[in-house]
Enzyme design. Sequence first.
Site, short mmCIF file in Angstrom:
data_model
loop_
_atom_site.label_atom_id
_atom_site.label_comp_id
_atom_site.label_asym_id
_atom_site.label_seq_id
_atom_site.Cartn_x
_atom_site.Cartn_y
_atom_site.Cartn_z
N LYS A 256 0.82 -1.21 0.00
CA LYS A 256 0.00 0.00 0.00
C LYS A 256 0.85 1.26 0.00
CE LYS A 256 -3.90 -2.22 2.02
NZ LYS A 256 -4.81 -2.37 3.14
N GLU B 49 -4.67 7.38 8.15
CA GLU B 49 -5.51 8.13 7.22
C GLU B 49 -6.72 8.68 7.96
OE1 GLU B 49 -6.76 5.44 4.15
OE2 GLU B 49 -4.91 5.66 3.03
N HIS C 267 -15.39 -7.85 4.83
CA HIS C 267 -14.53 -7.54 3.69
C HIS C 267 -14.62 -8.57 2.56
CE1 HIS C 267 -12.99 -4.22 5.94
NE2 HIS C 267 -12.79 -5.02 6.95
N ARG D 248 -5.08 -8.24 -10.90
CA ARG D 248 -5.58 -9.54 -11.36
C ARG D 248 -6.96 -9.36 -11.98
NH1 ARG D 248 -6.86 -9.22 -5.75
NH2 ARG D 248 -9.12 -9.06 -5.58
#
Length: 497
Positions: free
Chosen positions: A115, A199, A234, A291
């Site tokens: 990330k 963040e 998730h 992907r």
Amino acid sequence: MKKILVANRGEIALRIMRSAKEMGIKTVAIFSEADRLAPHVLYADEAVCVGPPPSSESYLQADKIIEIAKELNVDAIHPGFGFLSENAEFAVKLDKAGITFIGPSVHAITVMGSKLAAKEAVSKYDIPMVPGTDHAIEDVEEAKEIAKGIGFPVLIKASAGGGGKGMRVVNEFEELEEQMNRAISEALSSFGDGSVFIERYITSPRHIEIQILGDQHGNVIHLCERECSIQRRHQKVIEEAPAVIMTEDLRKRMGESAIKVAKSCGYYGAGTVEFLVDSNLEYYFLEMNTRLQVEHPITEKITGVDLVKEQIKVARGETLSIQQEDVKINGHAIELRVYAEDPTNNFLPDIGTLQTYILPKGDGVRVDDGFREGMEIPIYYDPMIAKLVVHGKNREEALAKMILAIDDYKISGIETTLPFGKWVMQNEHFKSGNIDTQFIQKYFKPEYLDVVDEDEMEIALHLALQSISGKLGSLDGTAKSGVKENSAGSDWWTKRK
Ligand code: MV4
């Protein structure tokens, strides 16, 4: 490219082989000992067993798979999703073996796999990002200064994390120190990398992603968005395209941002750029998936582009066969992931045998699956049985088609997410497009599904007919007693009443 090995199983292995066959390319399946009679094995031109059932001993055995590919004169390997699909080391090994990896470059996989590296790469491209740090922090005092600057709530994320793992919401200054220490030690123990960053926490965002396609000559286009906010833990359950909240202007801006993200790492092949969209329709780059994604069929439905064929053509070095101006949205598509999970029991995996398995049919209905009636769902892999995809001329028609397709999809022997999907399609918030990543948490209660399904008599009849014809058990070769299976069937029938 004459022969492709598909380093995957289930519906996605079948999906990839279909496109390869259409292009006149031979297919090779690999399989674990648990998948000997799986449809992807029977469908391929050749098939080789790679090892025992656990993924680590079969579908993740990079060296073994490459050996098989060499022996069978395979030109290219398609990794599908999951397993080796985002493994840079695997792509390097293929390169050394002279076999084409049907996917992006090693560089792109590596950059987007971290990330922080991804943030760094895109920072020069004027892409909207959530306010926060662009570097790893270990120092709690530094974290305090940064958090004060951002304003609470803040979110601590692990750089090596994924799928929501290693994330911590911090609501107020007093909690920061403790949560930082926890996040760092959690990141260390889970990923072997203690780097975290901070963040601003966007509350109840929508998850919207842009499909992109690039070739090896520097061309990148986008194929519009997918709305993926209906998730639990998730894991996406329902996706649709286009997104209800999208406007021509927002699509243009998000599409251009996604193309910039792709260009920042020299991307080629099919990829997805994920964004968070807040209640003011401000959007922020989240990450890029290097992907083909599970939910790619809804994009195929609305754009008419076969993403697997495009991946293969790009891997052969061809230029993209479509340009941005050619991308037009036709109608509306919705995907429901049919998992072998019990939505009335916290979506826990439900293992067992597909005693009844009858597919829905009709115009605009596509089922991508990897199972047949009588098969057992192996416990070793992802519990997704199928993807039910519908395509209508507009959202209303797509919703109606989805409800009918769910009703026509007859599964017994295991619990699935089909009833949950029907509940979502009929939910007022969903119908009006009022959805965000908290949707299930906010609106769903298991008892909403505790209604007797009128299909159950029909399924009971199907099971009775099966036991008379002695069909059960024929797939794994064991002569199961029809009486026993039939009583299991009626068990199932009474349980739901
Ligand atoms: C966020 C967020 C709110 N604010 N980042 C979750 C998975 C990971 N890829 C990123 N995630 C989030 N990042 C900020 N600054 C909320 C989430 C999030 C989420 C994102 C996409 C889809 C579903 C989600 C469910 C919960 C939280």
